[in-house]
Scaffold this active site. Structure first.
Site, PDB file in Angstrom:
ATOM      1  N   SER A 144      -4.573  12.148 -15.645  1.00  0.00           N
ATOM      2  CA  SER A 144      -3.258  12.555 -14.915  1.00  0.00           C
ATOM      3  C   SER A 144      -2.444  13.363 -15.898  1.00  0.00           C
ATOM      4  O   SER A 144      -2.354  12.977 -16.971  1.00  0.00           O
ATOM      5  CB  SER A 144      -2.780  11.547 -14.174  1.00  0.00           C
ATOM      6  OG  SER A 144      -1.588  11.809 -13.841  1.00  0.00           O
ATOM      7  N   TYR A 157       1.784   3.151 -14.507  1.00  0.00           N
ATOM      8  CA  TYR A 157       0.432   4.205 -14.001  1.00  0.00           C
ATOM      9  C   TYR A 157       0.602   5.368 -15.128  1.00  0.00           C
ATOM     10  O   TYR A 157      -0.509   5.458 -15.501  1.00  0.00           O
ATOM     11  CB  TYR A 157       1.033   4.784 -12.717  1.00  0.00           C
ATOM     12  CG  TYR A 157      -0.086   6.167 -12.368  1.00  0.00           C
ATOM     13  CD1 TYR A 157      -1.402   5.788 -12.100  1.00  0.00           C
ATOM     14  CD2 TYR A 157       0.443   7.278 -12.579  1.00  0.00           C
ATOM     15  CE1 TYR A 157      -2.165   6.812 -11.652  1.00  0.00           C
ATOM     16  CE2 TYR A 157      -0.747   8.360 -12.232  1.00  0.00           C
ATOM     17  CZ  TYR A 157      -1.741   8.045 -11.823  1.00  0.00           C
ATOM     18  OH  TYR A 157      -2.797   9.065 -11.441  1.00  0.00           O
TER      19      TYR A 157
END
Length: 274
Positions: A144, A157
Site C-alpha cells: 500500500s 496497518y
C-alpha cells in the site's frame, strides 16, 4: 518476461480473491491464459467468481482463512492433491484497522499482523521453496502507499505494509538469477469492501482526495504488468506516485501533523472521547 507461461498443470494462487483487487487480479490472470486457484474465507463468493471465470482455463476454489496457521499449512498440499503446481502466488489477502491506538482493540491489531505479515511470510516461503527447484515462478505481494510513511489513524496497518515492502524487496534480491521473481503492488485508495471492513463509511471516503482514487481493475492491471515485466515495486497510478514522493519529502513533523489532522478515523475518535 518474468511471468511464467501458462500450463494446464500449473495454477496462480490468489488470496483474498472473493472481492476487490484480488478478484480483479484473478480476472487479469485468466485473461492472460493462466489457470487460477481462488482463496478466501467466503466460499460462496469464490464460487460466484469461479463461475464467471470458468471456460478456457482451469479455475479452482479453496475456502481458507490465511490468518489460521493450520489452514495455511495444508493449502499448498491441497493444491498439489489436485494435480497442480504453483507458478504464481498473489498475496492479496489483507485487513486493516482504523482509529487511534488508545481506542483500539489489541486482538484486532494482532489479527491484522497475522493476515498482513504472518501469512505473507508463510505463503511466500512455501512458494519460493517449491518454485526455485523448478527454476520458474512469480510472487506478487500487495502492499500500500500507506507503507511508505507513518500514517496516524492507521498506524498498525501502515506498519504491516511497510513490512511487506521491505520483505518483498529483500526476497526479490535473494532470488535474482533463480528464475523466480517477486513484485510488490502498492495501491492508493481503492473503493472496495476493504475500507468498509476497516470501519470507514461512505461519507468518510471523501477525506481522501478524489484524484487519488483508482478502480480496482486498473490497480490489478498494474500488478499483473509488474509481474509480466519484472518491475519490482510499483505504485499504482501517477497521482499516487507523486503524492507518495511528496509526503516522503515533507519534514516528518509536518507530515505527521498533516495526516493526523485530516484522517477521518482520528476526527471521529476525538469526538467520541470528547
Amino acid at each position: 518476461m518474468a511471468l511464467p507461461s501458462p500450463s494446464p498443470a500449473t495454477t496462480a494462487v490468489v488470496t483474498g480473491a472473493s472481492s476487490g483487487i484480488g478478484a480483479d487480479i484473478a480476472r487479469e490472470l485468466v485473461a492472460c491464459g493462466h489457470g487460477v486457484t481462488l482463496v478466501a474465507r467466503r466460499e460462496e463468493r469464490l464460487r460466484d467468481l469461479a463461475n464467471e471465470l470458468s471456460g478456457a482455463v482451469r479455475v479452482e476454489v479453496i475456502a481458507c482463512d490465511v490468518a489460521d496457521p493450520e489452514a495455511r499449512a495444508t493449502l499448498f498440499d491441497e493444491i498439489a492433491d489436485r494435480g497442480l503446481s504453483i507458478d504464481i502466488l498473489v498475496n492479496n489477502a489483507g485487513i486493516g484497522t482504523m482509529g487511534a491506538v488508545e481506542q483500539s482493540t489489541p486482538g484486532d491489531e494482532i489479527a491484522q499482523v497475522r493476515v498482513n505479515v504472518e501469512a505473507v511470510i508463510d505463503l511466500t516461503t512455501r512458494a519460493v521453496q517449491q518454485m526455485v527447484p523448478r527454476g520458474r515462478g512469480a510472487i506478487l505481494n500487495v502492499g500500500s502507499t500507506a507503507g511508505f510513511h507513518p500514517f496516524p489513524g492507521q498506524s498498525g496497518y501502515a506498519g504491516t505494509k511497510a513490512f511487506v515492502h521491505s520483505y518483498s524487496e529483500g526476497v526479490r534480491g535473494e532470488l535474482e538469477g533463480t528464475g523466480v521473481t517477486v513484485a510488490t503492488l502498492c495501491p492508493g485508495p481503492v473503493r472496495t469492501e476493504f475500507l468498509q471492513s476497516a470501519g470507514m463509511d461512505e461519507k468518510e471516503f471523501d477525506a481522501f482526495p478524489k484524484f487519488l482514487w483508482m478502480p480496482s481493475r486498473d490497480v490489478a492491471k498494474v500488478g499483473v504488468d509488474a509481474l509480466e515485466n519484472d518491475r519490482g515495486t510499483v505504485i499504482a497510478g501517477v497521482q499516487n506516485k507523486l503524492s507518495t514522493r511528496l509526503m516522503q519529502a515533507l519534514p516528518r513533523k509536518v507530515l505527521l501533523k498533516l495526516l493526523a489532522g485530516n484522517h477521518p478515523a482520528l476526527r471521529r475518535d476525538s469526538k467520541s472521547v470528547g
